[in-house]
Motif scaffolding. Structure first.
Motif, mmCIF file in Angstrom:
data_model
loop_
_atom_site.group_PDB
_atom_site.id
_atom_site.type_symbol
_atom_site.label_atom_id
_atom_site.label_comp_id
_atom_site.label_asym_id
_atom_site.label_seq_id
_atom_site.Cartn_x
_atom_site.Cartn_y
_atom_site.Cartn_z
ATOM 1 N N THR A 1 37.153 31.956 38.557
ATOM 2 C CA THR A 1 36.686 33.304 38.896
ATOM 3 C C THR A 1 36.105 33.924 37.639
ATOM 4 O O THR A 1 36.832 34.186 36.674
ATOM 5 C CB THR A 1 37.842 34.164 39.433
ATOM 6 O OG1 THR A 1 38.395 33.543 40.588
ATOM 7 C CG2 THR A 1 37.356 35.567 39.792
ATOM 8 N N VAL A 2 34.795 34.161 37.624
ATOM 9 C CA VAL A 2 34.090 34.506 36.398
ATOM 10 C C VAL A 2 33.849 36.016 36.308
ATOM 11 O O VAL A 2 33.429 36.657 37.278
ATOM 12 C CB VAL A 2 32.737 33.767 36.324
ATOM 13 C CG1 VAL A 2 32.055 34.046 34.984
ATOM 14 C CG2 VAL A 2 32.922 32.275 36.522
ATOM 15 N N THR A 3 34.093 36.544 35.109
ATOM 16 C CA THR A 3 33.676 37.887 34.734
ATOM 17 C C THR A 3 32.664 37.760 33.602
ATOM 18 O O THR A 3 32.834 36.922 32.706
ATOM 19 C CB THR A 3 34.863 38.744 34.248
ATOM 20 O OG1 THR A 3 35.844 38.825 35.268
ATOM 21 C CG2 THR A 3 34.411 40.152 33.867
ATOM 22 N N HIS B 1 32.262 40.159 39.393
ATOM 23 C CA HIS B 1 32.926 40.939 38.345
ATOM 24 C C HIS B 1 32.052 41.006 37.093
ATOM 25 O O HIS B 1 31.822 39.988 36.426
ATOM 26 C CB HIS B 1 34.272 40.312 37.991
ATOM 27 C CG HIS B 1 35.198 40.163 39.148
ATOM 28 N ND1 HIS B 1 35.650 41.234 39.892
ATOM 29 C CD2 HIS B 1 35.761 39.046 39.702
ATOM 30 C CE1 HIS B 1 36.461 40.802 40.845
ATOM 31 N NE2 HIS B 1 36.524 39.481 40.761
ATOM 32 N N THR B 2 31.558 42.186 36.783
ATOM 33 C CA THR B 2 30.818 42.410 35.548
ATOM 34 C C THR B 2 31.370 43.662 34.870
ATOM 35 O O THR B 2 31.854 44.582 35.533
ATOM 36 C CB THR B 2 29.311 42.591 35.791
ATOM 37 O OG1 THR B 2 29.095 43.737 36.626
ATOM 38 C CG2 THR B 2 28.706 41.352 36.449
ATOM 39 N N HIS C 1 42.050 44.289 33.320
ATOM 40 C CA HIS C 1 43.395 44.214 33.892
ATOM 41 C C HIS C 1 43.339 44.327 35.420
ATOM 42 O O HIS C 1 44.078 43.641 36.133
ATOM 43 C CB HIS C 1 44.277 45.318 33.312
ATOM 44 C CG HIS C 1 44.849 44.990 31.962
ATOM 45 N ND1 HIS C 1 45.781 43.995 31.776
ATOM 46 C CD2 HIS C 1 44.618 45.534 30.744
ATOM 47 C CE1 HIS C 1 46.096 43.936 30.497
ATOM 48 N NE2 HIS C 1 45.404 44.860 29.840
ATOM 49 N N GLU C 2 42.444 45.172 35.911
ATOM 50 C CA GLU C 2 42.312 45.333 37.358
ATOM 51 C C GLU C 2 41.748 44.062 37.992
ATOM 52 O O GLU C 2 42.234 43.605 39.037
ATOM 53 C CB GLU C 2 41.401 46.521 37.661
ATOM 54 C CG GLU C 2 41.264 46.816 39.138
ATOM 55 C CD GLU C 2 40.418 48.051 39.412
ATOM 56 O OE1 GLU C 2 39.972 48.214 40.562
ATOM 57 O OE2 GLU C 2 40.190 48.846 38.477
ATOM 58 N N ILE C 3 40.731 43.460 37.346
ATOM 59 C CA ILE C 3 40.111 42.248 37.874
ATOM 60 C C ILE C 3 41.107 41.094 37.926
ATOM 61 O O ILE C 3 41.135 40.312 38.882
ATOM 62 C CB ILE C 3 38.880 41.859 37.017
ATOM 63 C CG1 ILE C 3 37.755 42.895 37.202
ATOM 64 C CG2 ILE C 3 38.382 40.456 37.376
ATOM 65 C CD1 ILE C 3 36.641 42.766 36.182
#
Length: 341
Positions: A186-188, A208-209, A223-225
């Motif tokens: 899962t990439v940010t 997620h960016t 932290h939320e992600i």
């Protein structure tokens, strides 16, 4: 024969050089068709690349045509279109003997330590040529950039379902993103420039960016992600020493931080943070021969789409006038291509 030389930082000149000789044993004579401009070229131009030696003919991201081959060459033939693996390793040092020619103790990278492909024709070791019957010269010139990200991803080794963070959405960050997403992680992606993050959302479907603002607000988003766990793998592709030092804050307990960007400045951080979380800190340099073969196959079968990468083009004769713009993020450049022939 025409070539472009970087005599010193910010001092390009078009020059005339001698024609290359006929290829000797194990060599090939190639014609440059396309050259990709990458962060190394930009840093060399700005005087910020620690491995760059002046004066130098740049060019290591190359799409070339084989014109002739020397004795004993069997992997390519005249007429082949190829990407070049630009890492000229010695084969005899400790790193080479242990299968790590990418960080050879005597390494010469063409276009960085020795003259590269920003010229009409040149000689190169034939074993460093990777042919394709399907790819265009544009695509072949992008293989080396992708190889940097491929190797960096292998260094971090994210696994399916783990959270992975890529810092910097320039060409090296994007190449790392290409291979990190293929792992199933899962990439940010985090960057200073919102337009680059919009690009990764639109092009790669990245959910997620994070826009880095320098006020610490990114940690709350992370932290939320990650449900509070932060990232198993963080790869910093910025080449900025402040970003590289700050990246430790994003690594979760027992996680790995990979530096693929290069800086000439010192990186400093408080040791307790690294120790408490039992982090692993890794460098990633260049790429492996097998990465080139893999990437050519992934482009050929459509797994990697290179079409969105090239945002700017220039002719050989106009490159010097256009180059300064490629150093400015506001121009929207991701990858500029020089049409040499």
């Amino acid at each position: 024969m025409k070539a472009i030389q970087l005599a010193e930082p910010r001092q390009f000149a078009q020059i005339e050089i001698d024609e290359p000789s006929s290829p000797g044993p194990g060599e090939a004579l190639v014609a440059t068709h396309r050259m990709g401009i990458c962060g190394t070229d930009l840093s060399g131009y700005l005087g910020k690349m620690p491995f760059f030696r002046y004066p130098r003919i740049p060019g290591h991201e190359l799409g070339v045509e084989v014109l002739a081959v020397g004795e004993g060459v069997t992997n390519i033939k005249p007429g082949d279109r190829c990407s070049i693996e630009p890492y000229m390793n010695c084969g005899a040092c400790f790193a080479c003997r242990n299968g790590h020619g990418n960080c050879c103790e005597n390494l010469n990278v063409i276009g960085v330590m020795v003259d590269g492909g920003l010229r009409e024709r040149f000689l190169v070791r034939a074993d460093k040529l990777h042919p394709s019957t399907k790819l265009t010269y544009d695509q072949l010139a992008l293989v080396e950039t992708l190889a940097i990200g491929c190797h960096a991803t292998d260094r971090g080794a994210p696994q399916k379902g783990e959270h992975a963070l890529v810092i910097g959405a320039g060409p090296i960050g994007l190449s790392t993103l290409e291979f990190t997403r293929l792992t199933g992680a899962t990439v940010t992606v985090m960057d200073l420039v919102p337009s680059r993050l919009e690009f990764v959302k639109k092009t790669y479907g990245i959910k997620h960016t994070v826009v880095f603002k320098g006020d610490g607000s990114e940690l709350e988003q992370m932290h939320e992600i990650t449900d509070g766990g932060l990232y198993k793998v963080v790869t910093d592709a910025t080449g900025n020493n402040r970003s590289m030092a700050n990246a430790l804050n994003y690594v979760g307990h027992t996680g790995t931080l990979v530096y693929v960007g290069i800086t000439t400045d010192e990186i400093s951080f408080a040791h307790p943070l690294m120790h408490r979380r039992e982090m692993t800190l890794k460098g990633s340099r260049n790429a492996m021969p097998g990465d080139f073969t893999r990437i050519i196959g992934l482009i050929e079968d459509g797994t990697i789409n290179t079409n969105p990468w090239i945002t700017h083009r220039t002719s050989f004769d106009a490159m010097i006038d256009n180059f300064e713009d490629y150093t400015k993020p506001e121009t929207g450049v991701l990858k500029a291509i020089v049409e040499v022939a």
